[in-house]
Enzyme design. Structure first.
Site, PDB file in Angstrom:
ATOM      1  N   GLY A  80       0.856  -1.142  -0.049  1.00 22.22           N
ATOM      2  CA  GLY A  80      -0.021   0.014   0.057  1.00 22.22           C
ATOM      3  C   GLY A  80       1.027   1.355  -0.200  1.00 22.22           C
ATOM      4  CG  ASN A 159      -4.777   3.810   9.375  1.00 26.78           C
ATOM      5  OD1 ASN A 159      -5.044   4.837   8.558  1.00 26.78           O
ATOM      6  ND2 ASN A 159      -3.886   3.643  10.147  1.00 26.78           N
ATOM      7  CD  GLN A 187      -7.045  -0.429   7.136  1.00 27.17           C
ATOM      8  OE1 GLN A 187      -7.684  -1.508   7.371  1.00 27.17           O
ATOM      9  NE2 GLN A 187      -5.510  -0.726   7.589  1.00 27.17           N
ATOM     10  CB  SER A 208      -2.369  -2.927   1.015  1.00 28.26           C
ATOM     11  OG  SER A 208      -1.386  -3.725   1.541  1.00 28.26           O
ATOM     12  N   GLY A 209      -2.732  -6.005  -0.572  1.00 35.40           N
ATOM     13  CA  GLY A 209      -2.985  -7.250  -0.256  1.00 35.40           C
ATOM     14  C   GLY A 209      -3.390  -7.846   1.000  1.00 35.40           C
ATOM     15  CG  HIS A 210      -0.800  -6.936   4.747  1.00 37.25           C
ATOM     16  ND1 HIS A 210      -0.523  -6.409   6.084  1.00 37.25           N
ATOM     17  CD2 HIS A 210      -0.214  -5.769   3.862  1.00 37.25           C
ATOM     18  CE1 HIS A 210      -0.108  -5.093   5.906  1.00 37.25           C
ATOM     19  NE2 HIS A 210       0.045  -4.497   4.998  1.00 37.25           N
ATOM     20  CB  THR A 246      10.588 -10.204 -12.505  1.00 36.41           C
ATOM     21  OG1 THR A 246      11.940  -9.900 -13.439  1.00 36.41           O
ATOM     22  CG2 THR A 246       9.990 -11.327 -12.538  1.00 36.41           C
ATOM     23  CB  CYS A 334       3.050   2.696  11.346  1.00 34.34           C
ATOM     24  SG  CYS A 334       2.299   1.597   9.881  1.00 34.34           S
TER      25      CYS A 334
HETATM   26  N1  PLP Z   1      -2.777   3.147   3.961  1.00 30.66           N
HETATM   27  C1  PLP Z   1      -3.513   2.434   5.088  1.00 30.66           C
HETATM   28  C2  PLP Z   1      -4.819   3.215   5.479  1.00 30.66           C
HETATM   29  C3  PLP Z   1      -3.191   1.436   5.845  1.00 30.66           C
HETATM   30  O1  PLP Z   1      -3.672   1.161   7.028  1.00 30.66           O
HETATM   31  C4  PLP Z   1      -1.800   1.163   5.568  1.00 30.66           C
HETATM   32  C5  PLP Z   1      -1.189  -0.173   6.427  1.00 30.66           C
HETATM   33  O2  PLP Z   1      -1.410  -0.177   7.654  1.00 30.66           O
HETATM   34  C6  PLP Z   1      -1.160   1.310   4.421  1.00 30.66           C
HETATM   35  C7  PLP Z   1      -1.607   2.499   3.680  1.00 30.66           C
HETATM   36  C8  PLP Z   1       0.402   0.820   4.112  1.00 30.66           C
HETATM   37  O3  PLP Z   1       0.122  -0.597   3.252  1.00 30.66           O
HETATM   38  P1  PLP Z   1       1.303  -1.303   3.436  1.00 30.66           P
HETATM   39  O4  PLP Z   1       1.558  -2.037   4.781  1.00 30.66           O
HETATM   40  O5  PLP Z   1       1.017  -2.524   2.231  1.00 30.66           O
HETATM   41  O6  PLP Z   1       2.413  -0.614   2.913  1.00 30.66           O
END
Ligand code: PLP
Length: 398
Positions: A80, A159, A187, A208-210, A246, A334
């Protein structure tokens, strides 16, 4: 016997769906070709990447396919944060001479830190404030966007509190002044409906995948066709020369599968998750005094509960929850490790005494009512224990 893990930190990351894992497995030891190779073994893999791209586009409600049937508005990324950085970079390059960027105070560091970088390069960054419920000040936004604005970037949903922002209105405001519009939907994707076909003013959108049961290390950026896209990563001609390197094929296939699953569940899941979330909040409010629920209660993600327990430390709550094998988070992942209250809660003007004691519980399709009931059962004792040793709580009781 060790207690079962109760994982309530799904805004930080999610468990990979076993169906996603199964879809990925052949791409390690069997279908390991390079999608750029000209022989069939590579071409077949390239077709799998394109199928994944279509599935991502479907989740985002973007039906555009180019002459080759490719959903070419989707670029695969590594996360992300990369999508956020790449979108801002491309947007300022596509609007040369415009030196202002408008964003909100509650964005993820993927945006805020890149804005600091843009500031170093001479851009003026304007941060739109939020109110006590985390809602965007739309008048401020309107007054901030001018003919010098290159891009407006407002997240789809926050988030930490789950608050959903009026991105369609914000995008319209941006376009009225000829600026581009980006939204960080990391999110939101998979949790609420996204229909890009109906939102033509959204130029860029990040996922973002995870965060939606795909693995870590893969994401996607939507770039509206017709926008000149300057890459962030230069290299080969991958992703139509918009991102060198790649392709992370297995993860891309996993992301595609996760998007397909999410697209089939989104309405039902919204209902199920909000029921569980409400059960948690209700239980907490009934059993614990001096508690507040943060965010826009009328308009937020179905899975997110940001709860402030006044006069105690969120970190201590997390440690005691951890002893019970319950995972939650204080503020965003974070910022964990720092004892400063999160920038989101500060921006909302949540008093220090409450911001410090804030815990974010974020649910997923894997959570059950029994898990929520267990949390409601153990939390009052944890809070009471901590308040007993809190000088602030004692002071308050006087
Ligand atoms: N944007 C938002 C709103 C998020 O909550 C997050 C991850 O917590 C990100 C961006 C960043 O995503 P990634 O961990 O895949 O870099």
């Amino acid at each position: 016997m060790e207690k079962e893990l109760i994982y309530l930190d799904n805004n930080a990351t999610t468990r990979v769906d076993p169906e996603v894992r199964d879809a990925m497995l052949p791409f390690f030891c069997e279908r390991y070709g390079n999608p750029s190779s000209i022989y069939h073994f590579g071409g077949e893999v390239a077709a799998d990447v394109e199928e994944a791209r279509r599935r991502v586009a479907d989740l985002l409600g973007c039906s555009f396919r180019d002459r080759d049937g490719i959903a070419s508005e989707i670029i695969f990324t590594s996360c992300g944060s990369e999508g956020d950085n790449a979108a801002l970079n491309a947007a300022v390059c596509a609007r040369p001479g415009r030196m202002r960027v408008v964003t909100s105070v509650v964005e993820h560091p993927g945006i805020l830190t890149y804005c600091k970088e843009l500031e170093r390069r001479g851009y003026e960054i304007v941060y739109v404030p939020v109110d006590g419920r985390g809602r965007l000040d739309m008048d401020f936004l309107k007054n901030s966007v001018d003919e010098n604005t290159a891009v407006v970037s407002i997240m789809w949903a926050n988030n930490e509190t789950g608050t959903i922002f009026p991105v369609a209105d914000a995008a319209r405001i941006a376009h009225e002044k000829g600026a581009l519009f980006h939204t960080d939907a990391v999110q939101a994707a998979g949790k609420v409906k996204i229909a890009l076909d109906e939102l033509p003013e959204i130029d860029f959108l990040t996922i973002s995948g995870h965060k939606l049961h795909a693995p870590k290390g893969v994401g996607a950026l939507f770039v509206r066709r017709g926008i000149r896209f300057r890459p962030l990563i230069f290299g080969g001609h991958q992703e139509r020369a918009r991102r060198g390197g790649t392709e992370n094929v297995a993860s891309i296939v996993g992301l595609g599968k996760a998007c397909e699953i999410a697209a089939g569940r989104v309405g039902r899941e919204q209902l199920e998750l909000s029921r569980l979330r409400d059960r948690l909040e209700q239980g907490v409010l009934e059993r614990i005094p001096a508690v507040r629920i943060n965010g826009d209660l009328e308009n937020r993600l179905p899975n997110t509960a940001s709860i402030s327990f006044e006069e105690i430390e969120g970190e201590s709550i997390l440690m005691l929850l951890d002893q019970q094998r319950i995972c939650a988070s204080s503020g965003s992942a974070c910022t964990t490790g720092s004892l400063e209250p999160s920038h989101v809660l500060c921006a909302m003007g949540i008093p220090y005494s409450a911001a410090h004691g804030t815990v974010r519980f974020s649910l997923s399709k894997y959570n059950t009512a029994a898990e929520i009931d267990h949390v409601i059962e153990v939390l009052p004792e944890i809070i009471e224990r901590l308040r007993e040793i809190s000088p602030y709580w004692k002071e308050r009781g006087k």
